[in-house]
Design a protein around this motif. Structure first.
Motif, mmCIF file in Angstrom:
data_model
loop_
_atom_site.group_PDB
_atom_site.id
_atom_site.type_symbol
_atom_site.label_atom_id
_atom_site.label_comp_id
_atom_site.label_asym_id
_atom_site.label_seq_id
_atom_site.Cartn_x
_atom_site.Cartn_y
_atom_site.Cartn_z
ATOM 1 N N GLY A 1 2.413 -1.108 -10.133
ATOM 2 C CA GLY A 1 2.197 -0.023 -9.797
ATOM 3 C C GLY A 1 1.439 1.547 -9.843
ATOM 4 O O GLY A 1 0.312 1.105 -9.822
ATOM 5 N N TRP A 2 2.179 2.643 -9.453
ATOM 6 C CA TRP A 2 1.225 3.794 -9.697
ATOM 7 C C TRP A 2 0.727 4.670 -10.587
ATOM 8 O O TRP A 2 1.533 4.971 -12.038
ATOM 9 C CB TRP A 2 1.695 4.478 -8.756
ATOM 10 C CG TRP A 2 2.295 4.262 -7.071
ATOM 11 C CD1 TRP A 2 2.943 4.272 -6.610
ATOM 12 C CD2 TRP A 2 0.939 4.158 -6.098
ATOM 13 N NE1 TRP A 2 3.071 3.663 -5.356
ATOM 14 C CE2 TRP A 2 1.925 3.943 -4.656
ATOM 15 C CE3 TRP A 2 -0.226 5.010 -5.520
ATOM 16 C CZ2 TRP A 2 1.003 3.837 -3.694
ATOM 17 C CZ3 TRP A 2 -0.825 5.222 -4.192
ATOM 18 C CH2 TRP A 2 0.214 4.073 -3.239
ATOM 19 N N PHE A 3 -0.441 5.202 -10.901
ATOM 20 C CA PHE A 3 -0.418 6.055 -12.410
ATOM 21 C C PHE A 3 -1.100 7.460 -12.008
ATOM 22 O O PHE A 3 -2.136 6.941 -11.192
ATOM 23 C CB PHE A 3 -1.662 5.141 -12.829
ATOM 24 C CG PHE A 3 -1.835 5.351 -14.410
ATOM 25 C CD1 PHE A 3 -1.190 5.621 -15.110
ATOM 26 C CD2 PHE A 3 -2.643 7.118 -14.146
ATOM 27 C CE1 PHE A 3 -1.319 6.613 -16.487
ATOM 28 C CE2 PHE A 3 -3.426 7.771 -15.053
ATOM 29 C CZ PHE A 3 -2.504 7.286 -16.433
ATOM 30 N N VAL B 1 -4.972 4.021 -19.267
ATOM 31 C CA VAL B 1 -3.793 3.670 -18.289
ATOM 32 C C VAL B 1 -4.459 1.589 -17.988
ATOM 33 O O VAL B 1 -2.794 1.545 -17.986
ATOM 34 C CB VAL B 1 -4.520 4.106 -16.359
ATOM 35 C CG1 VAL B 1 -3.984 2.997 -15.591
ATOM 36 C CG2 VAL B 1 -5.272 4.869 -16.109
ATOM 37 N N ALA B 2 -5.172 1.469 -19.272
ATOM 38 C CA ALA B 2 -5.257 -0.053 -19.303
ATOM 39 C C ALA B 2 -3.956 -0.103 -19.876
ATOM 40 O O ALA B 2 -3.454 -1.413 -19.809
ATOM 41 C CB ALA B 2 -6.126 -0.278 -19.757
ATOM 42 N N ASP B 3 -3.376 0.738 -20.335
ATOM 43 C CA ASP B 3 -2.392 0.240 -21.753
ATOM 44 C C ASP B 3 -1.196 1.284 -21.483
ATOM 45 O O ASP B 3 -0.008 1.117 -22.814
ATOM 46 C CB ASP B 3 -2.393 0.852 -23.501
ATOM 47 C CG ASP B 3 -1.962 -0.390 -24.141
ATOM 48 O OD1 ASP B 3 -0.990 -0.592 -23.714
ATOM 49 O OD2 ASP B 3 -1.540 0.241 -25.231
ATOM 50 N N ALA B 4 -1.256 1.772 -20.057
ATOM 51 C CA ALA B 4 0.059 2.632 -20.149
ATOM 52 C C ALA B 4 1.563 1.980 -19.688
ATOM 53 O O ALA B 4 2.293 3.254 -19.438
ATOM 54 C CB ALA B 4 -0.492 3.514 -19.874
ATOM 55 N N PHE B 5 1.297 0.103 -18.641
ATOM 56 C CA PHE B 5 1.706 0.467 -17.773
ATOM 57 C C PHE B 5 3.908 -0.517 -19.073
ATOM 58 O O PHE B 5 3.185 -0.990 -20.155
ATOM 59 C CB PHE B 5 1.849 -0.369 -16.936
ATOM 60 C CG PHE B 5 2.083 -0.138 -15.609
ATOM 61 C CD1 PHE B 5 0.331 1.195 -15.893
ATOM 62 C CD2 PHE B 5 2.494 0.385 -14.777
ATOM 63 C CE1 PHE B 5 0.347 1.660 -14.859
ATOM 64 C CE2 PHE B 5 1.565 1.312 -13.258
ATOM 65 C CZ PHE B 5 1.024 1.504 -13.587
ATOM 66 N N LEU C 1 7.066 2.301 -11.152
ATOM 67 C CA LEU C 1 6.929 0.954 -10.916
ATOM 68 C C LEU C 1 7.618 0.562 -9.247
ATOM 69 O O LEU C 1 8.150 1.037 -8.792
ATOM 70 C CB LEU C 1 7.591 0.832 -11.601
ATOM 71 C CG LEU C 1 6.938 0.814 -13.384
ATOM 72 C CD1 LEU C 1 8.388 0.407 -13.800
ATOM 73 C CD2 LEU C 1 5.933 -0.082 -13.507
ATOM 74 N N ASP C 2 7.008 -0.273 -9.039
ATOM 75 C CA ASP C 2 7.211 -0.845 -7.416
ATOM 76 C C ASP C 2 8.625 -1.453 -7.936
ATOM 77 O O ASP C 2 8.745 -2.274 -8.750
ATOM 78 C CB ASP C 2 6.713 -1.716 -6.903
ATOM 79 C CG ASP C 2 6.528 -2.195 -5.487
ATOM 80 O OD1 ASP C 2 6.111 -1.782 -4.632
ATOM 81 O OD2 ASP C 2 7.279 -3.518 -5.772
ATOM 82 N N CYS D 1 9.048 4.277 -5.066
ATOM 83 C CA CYS D 1 9.247 3.500 -6.841
ATOM 84 C C CYS D 1 9.917 4.321 -8.181
ATOM 85 O O CYS D 1 10.451 5.533 -7.595
ATOM 86 C CB CYS D 1 7.494 3.477 -6.605
ATOM 87 S SG CYS D 1 6.487 2.477 -6.257
ATOM 88 N N ARG D 2 9.884 3.304 -8.900
ATOM 89 C CA ARG D 2 10.813 3.717 -9.985
ATOM 90 C C ARG D 2 10.300 4.771 -11.197
ATOM 91 O O ARG D 2 9.540 4.134 -11.759
ATOM 92 C CB ARG D 2 11.915 2.640 -10.595
ATOM 93 C CG ARG D 2 12.662 3.300 -11.677
ATOM 94 C CD ARG D 2 12.904 1.949 -12.651
ATOM 95 N NE ARG D 2 14.843 2.927 -13.798
ATOM 96 C CZ ARG D 2 14.167 2.943 -14.441
ATOM 97 N NH1 ARG D 2 12.905 3.602 -15.047
ATOM 98 N NH2 ARG D 2 15.196 4.363 -14.766
#
Lengths: 262, 262
Positions: free
Chosen positions: A167-169, A185-189, A147-148, A125-126
């Motif tokens: 993606g992964w967290f 997490v809900a606002d981290a991507f 991110l995938d 992932c990136r």
């Protein structure tokens, strides 16, 4: 003490601080602000887990002293509801309404019409970097958002058009992910609108609601964020967070603005 | 004056009443309570449309005098945010947090990944009746909820298992559907969990959030409500409301309890 616990610490009087390093372009991340407020409000509630929490974002959060105030509107057998706010001396930064409970044992899962996103292994992932997107995302020194590849095209100006970021967290210091951390997490991507063919840069949140549906099992989360409707300069973003055991641990929805790119 | 306008009327002091006939089994419908509170709060906001509104449901609403109180937390250029409540003399019935704006012209629609539900013509749908489900749904004398046959199996104990309720919404007196009425619509359909193979009866709402995305064009609405995750005695229900021109006019999400059927 983990970096996240330090950053969400509050004294018994509800006074704490927005710490440096949890920002995107100088403004504290909305999920971090929500976690900070929730940490104060759950003390008032006398219950550990934010089962459903809504914040309206009124002013940018800048590093420095803040306080969490709140009023317990109702304390019942199972839940307690608190109306509260996070403010610096002068301004309300976020206004919050939340119901707290105890999610220790959520074991009777009856219906699951959905599944975690399929993701490439983490090493393929990136990882979202400080500096991505043209402005500094200091937050990315604290957390790993991986991110995938299928949704990372926006970084080079080639969004897929699906409007989906997956993606992964995990935390850089591998702090376990608990219900408080799920609010971050809900606002981290990256905003899911980045994966659409819509000119966008800064996507300020008007309102964010998170339902915590279970306490996560140890390990990184698999997350999916999607924007389906962009109209009138506004958009919604829906999130799902899944733990390593394949349990849905949180759902989120936010309403955000889509300012014109000059 | 339409029945809905009468039922949501408030004096300048924020005092009004929960009227008889807007209940399900004796408890006022949650969407009606939300509309009543929003009507008072938008006066305080000085802006007509609830762009995003969240209510936490704390006590049942019974017919009689109530009042709406609120505090303007922020009034900005485009939006005003109000923290408020609907209460009878003693108890807070719902606690509300809302941001109001003006949705007069939402004409730049850029991305629509979705569509209104396909529905049978209204005369081939099953109108939800007072008395459905074993207890009186007085509300159904005020509104027409016309269910597509594919999701009406629950009435005879044969849910489809999809967890999706789709149908038409209109007022019996054909009042136009405006943003305030959309708050009622968001909680007016049978719970989507009725379409799952899960024993359920009374599904009390913990929290309901509605995003109003545009003012509806004249005519009935096409609506879709879906429950995908039932776990730990809780479920979410996501709603989409579409107008006659095929515009998404509102999205809703609620968190509700699923008490055991004895």
């Amino acid at each position: 003490v983990s970096a996240f616990d330090e950053a969400t610490h509050l004294g018994a009087d509800g006074v704490g601080a927005i710490l440096d390093g949890w920002d995107i372009g100088g403004n504290a991340n909305g999920g971090y602000l929500l976690a900070l407020a929730a940490n104060g409000m759950r003390t008032l509630a006398g219950r550990p887990d934010p089962v459903t929490i809504t914040a309206h974002f009124l002013a940018p959060g800048r590093p420095g002293s803040v306080r969490v105030d709140g009023t317990v509107v109702k304390s019942g057998k199972r839940f307690a509801t608190v109306s509260g706010s996070l403010s610096d001396g002068d301004r309300t930064i976020i206004q919050v309404l939340a119901t707290f409970g105890d999610l220790t044992s959520v074991d009777d899962i009856e219906v699951v019409h959905g599944a975690p996103p399929e993701l490439a292994p983490r090493d393929q992932c990136r990882r979202r970097q400080t500096g991505d997107g043209g402005f500094p995302v200091a937050l990315m020194d604290k957390i790993r958002v991986e991110l995938d590849p299928r949704c990372a095209g926006f970084v080079t100006g080639q969004p897929s058009g699906n409007g989906e970021i997956v993606g992964w967290f995990s935390f850089v210091d591998d702090r376990p992910i608990d219900p408080l951390a799920l609010l971050l997490v809900a606002d981290a991507f990256p905003p899911a609108v980045f994966d659409l063919n819509v000119p966008s840069a800064w996507v300020p949140t008007v309102e964010l609601t998170v339902h915590v549906r279970a306490r996560p099992a140890p390990g990184p989360l698999r997350c999916r964020f999607r924007t389906r409707f962009v109209q009138g300069g506004m958009l919604e973003e829906d999130g799902e967070m899944w733990d390593e055991q394949g349990t849905l641990v949180a759902m989120s929805r936010q309403l955000a603005l889509l300012p014109r790119v000059p």
